[in-house]
Design an enzyme around this catalytic site. Structure first.
Site, mmCIF file in Angstrom:
data_model
loop_
_atom_site.group_PDB
_atom_site.id
_atom_site.type_symbol
_atom_site.label_atom_id
_atom_site.label_comp_id
_atom_site.label_asym_id
_atom_site.label_seq_id
_atom_site.Cartn_x
_atom_site.Cartn_y
_atom_site.Cartn_z
ATOM 1 N N THR A 176 0.838 -1.199 0.000
ATOM 2 C CA THR A 176 0.000 0.000 0.000
ATOM 3 C C THR A 176 0.882 1.262 0.000
ATOM 4 O O THR A 176 1.973 1.242 0.544
ATOM 5 C CB THR A 176 -0.869 -0.059 1.270
ATOM 6 O OG1 THR A 176 -1.791 -1.108 1.095
ATOM 7 C CG2 THR A 176 -1.586 1.232 1.553
ATOM 8 N N ARG A 204 -14.429 -7.238 0.179
ATOM 9 C CA ARG A 204 -13.609 -6.858 1.342
ATOM 10 C C ARG A 204 -13.014 -5.446 1.167
ATOM 11 O O ARG A 204 -12.470 -5.121 0.130
ATOM 12 C CB ARG A 204 -12.487 -7.881 1.516
ATOM 13 C CG ARG A 204 -11.592 -7.634 2.740
ATOM 14 C CD ARG A 204 -10.358 -6.845 2.399
ATOM 15 N NE ARG A 204 -9.505 -6.634 3.567
ATOM 16 C CZ ARG A 204 -8.461 -5.823 3.587
ATOM 17 N NH1 ARG A 204 -8.114 -5.161 2.506
ATOM 18 N NH2 ARG A 204 -7.757 -5.669 4.684
ATOM 19 N N VAL A 205 -13.129 -4.645 2.188
ATOM 20 C CA VAL A 205 -12.537 -3.317 2.189
ATOM 21 C C VAL A 205 -11.675 -3.188 3.433
ATOM 22 O O VAL A 205 -12.087 -3.596 4.524
ATOM 23 C CB VAL A 205 -13.629 -2.218 2.185
ATOM 24 C CG1 VAL A 205 -13.004 -0.839 2.338
ATOM 25 C CG2 VAL A 205 -14.441 -2.277 0.897
ATOM 26 N N GLY A 206 -10.483 -2.643 3.281
ATOM 27 C CA GLY A 206 -9.585 -2.470 4.423
ATOM 28 C C GLY A 206 -9.676 -1.072 5.019
ATOM 29 O O GLY A 206 -10.684 -0.372 4.872
ATOM 30 N N ASP A 207 -8.612 -0.678 5.658
ATOM 31 C CA ASP A 207 -8.585 0.616 6.352
ATOM 32 C C ASP A 207 -8.291 1.791 5.423
ATOM 33 O O ASP A 207 -8.663 2.932 5.718
ATOM 34 C CB ASP A 207 -7.514 0.582 7.449
ATOM 35 C CG ASP A 207 -6.127 0.269 6.872
ATOM 36 O OD1 ASP A 207 -6.020 -0.659 6.035
ATOM 37 O OD2 ASP A 207 -5.155 0.952 7.239
ATOM 38 N N THR A 227 -0.411 1.642 6.924
ATOM 39 C CA THR A 227 -0.264 0.434 6.104
ATOM 40 C C THR A 227 -0.094 -0.780 6.995
ATOM 41 O O THR A 227 0.560 -0.710 8.031
ATOM 42 C CB THR A 227 0.947 0.541 5.149
ATOM 43 O OG1 THR A 227 1.159 -0.756 4.548
ATOM 44 C CG2 THR A 227 2.228 0.947 5.863
ATOM 45 N N GLY A 228 -0.715 -1.886 6.608
ATOM 46 C CA GLY A 228 -0.636 -3.108 7.407
ATOM 47 C C GLY A 228 -1.936 -3.880 7.285
ATOM 48 O O GLY A 228 -2.719 -3.651 6.352
ATOM 49 N N GLY A 230 -5.337 -4.435 7.381
ATOM 50 C CA GLY A 230 -6.387 -3.423 7.460
ATOM 51 C C GLY A 230 -7.427 -3.650 8.539
ATOM 52 O O GLY A 230 -7.935 -2.696 9.141
HETATM 53 N N1 ASP Z 1 -3.929 -1.753 4.791
HETATM 54 C C1 ASP Z 1 -4.153 -2.362 3.509
HETATM 55 C C2 ASP Z 1 -5.433 -3.169 3.535
HETATM 56 O O1 ASP Z 1 -5.672 -3.843 4.511
HETATM 57 C C3 ASP Z 1 -3.054 -3.269 3.084
HETATM 58 C C4 ASP Z 1 -1.656 -2.720 3.158
HETATM 59 O O2 ASP Z 1 -1.384 -1.792 3.906
HETATM 60 O O3 ASP Z 1 -0.803 -3.221 2.413
HETATM 61 O O4 ASP Z 1 -6.154 -3.157 2.564
#
Ligand code: ASP
Length: 309
Positions: A176, A204-207, A227-228, A230
């Site tokens: 990300t 699916r949706v992340g942060d 980033t991480g 989500g």
């Molecule tokens: N935070 C992002 C998600 O969960 C993934 C990432 O940071 O690489 O969609």
């Protein structure tokens, strides 16, 4: 107006080990980070807005296939790409985001369009696509987003229940992207963009597109891009938590970031990191993973680029 500005960017956090990185790969990542930083810094140096610098830096990373955003987005469960992005202006706390979109070259620019013109904050899926069409965004052909490496990553888990963070896959390719900036007018902005997780399904949706979780900016405190994993960043409302600790508890930027990443996120087994800048131009780049692609610059100072912990 002052002559000082600050810009920090990230290209994802995760299991980034020097032992697994070839010198060529390391050079390619470093060059891509430096280029994105330069594009954003040029805007700040000329007295431009933090928001524009964030858009320029994130767009540059979205155009680079090394990162899991825009062109380099990972494959979802049906072999497509669903991208998420958001942007926030710290001067007025206006914000915009898009989730589950396909075919858009720079999702961060669509997020800004949502902020500036839609009267809404977050648009998803087909509706977001219609909005993009209505605002004249070009649709890129599917092969623009094709990447042999990421396709192979997906093929390994296709048809299984495995949903993989780009960070945790063998021969890892991260991640990300995001940017945070302070401009010479004293305004802050933050933006984040991602392809999400390999083999994701069910919409699916992340942060990343969620204001407060993956992105936050407020002139009185800080600008943050995460980033991480989500799901953990959503549960921790991580970006907003950093701002709250500064505002309500009087913590410094570094203290707030350490508390959020090294204590609160770690306590729920979340992994990842964030980039943050405060209204004084302080920078914090904390992560609890092995590494995070990151770079930063303060006006008149040397550029910092880091990959490992
Ligand atoms: N935070 C992002 C998600 O969960 C993934 C990432 O940071 O690489 O969609």
């Amino acid at each position: 107006m002052t002559s000082s500005y600050t810009l920090a960017i990230h290209g994802g956090a995760g299991t980034i080990l020097k032992s697994e990185m070839s010198p060529e790969k390391e050079r390619a990542y470093t060059a891509a980070l430096e280029e994105a930083l330069q594009v954003g810094e040029a805007i700040l140096k000329a007295g431009g807005a933090a928001l524009d610098a964030v858009i320029a830096a994130v767009s540059s990373l979205e155009d680079c296939p090394l990162f899991n955003a825009g062109r380099g987005s990972v494959y979802n469960a049906v072999g497509g790409h669903e991208m998420d992005a958001s942007i926030m202006d710290g001067s007025n706390r206006m914000a915009g985001g898009v989730a589950g979109i396909s075919g858009i070259r720079n999702p961060i620019r669509l997020a800004r369009e949502v902020m500036d013109h839609s009267g809404h904050v977050l648009l998803i899926g087909e509706g977001a696509q219609q909005y993009a069409d209505a605002r004249g965004f070009e649709r890129m052909p599917a092969d623009y987003f094709h990447d042999a490496f990421r396709y192979a990553q997906w093929k390994e888990v296709q048809g299984t229940e495995a949903v993989q963070l780009d960070h945790t896959i063998k021969d890892r390719k991260f991640g990300t992207v995001g940017a945070v900036a302070l401009d010479v007018h004293g305004h802050l902005a933050a933006g984040t963009s991602t392809g999400g997780m390999t083999n994701k399904k069910f919409g699916r949706v992340g942060d990343s597109p969620v204001i407060g979780a993956g992105t936050y900016a407020y002139d009185r405190t800080c600008a943050v891009s995460c980033t991480g994993s989500g799901e953990f960043f959503l549960r921790g409302v991580v970006a907003y938590d950093v701002s709250c600790l500064m505002e309500y508890k009087g913590m410094s930027l570094q203290e707030a970031c350490d508390e959020v990443i090294h204590r609160r996120l770690t306590a729920i087994d979340g992994d990842g990191g964030l980039i943050a800048v405060d209204a004084l131009g302080n920078i914090a780049l904390p992560f609890n993973t092995e590494g995070m692609y990151r770079a930063s610059v303060n006006a008149g100072q040397e550029v910092f680029v880091g990959i490992y912990g």
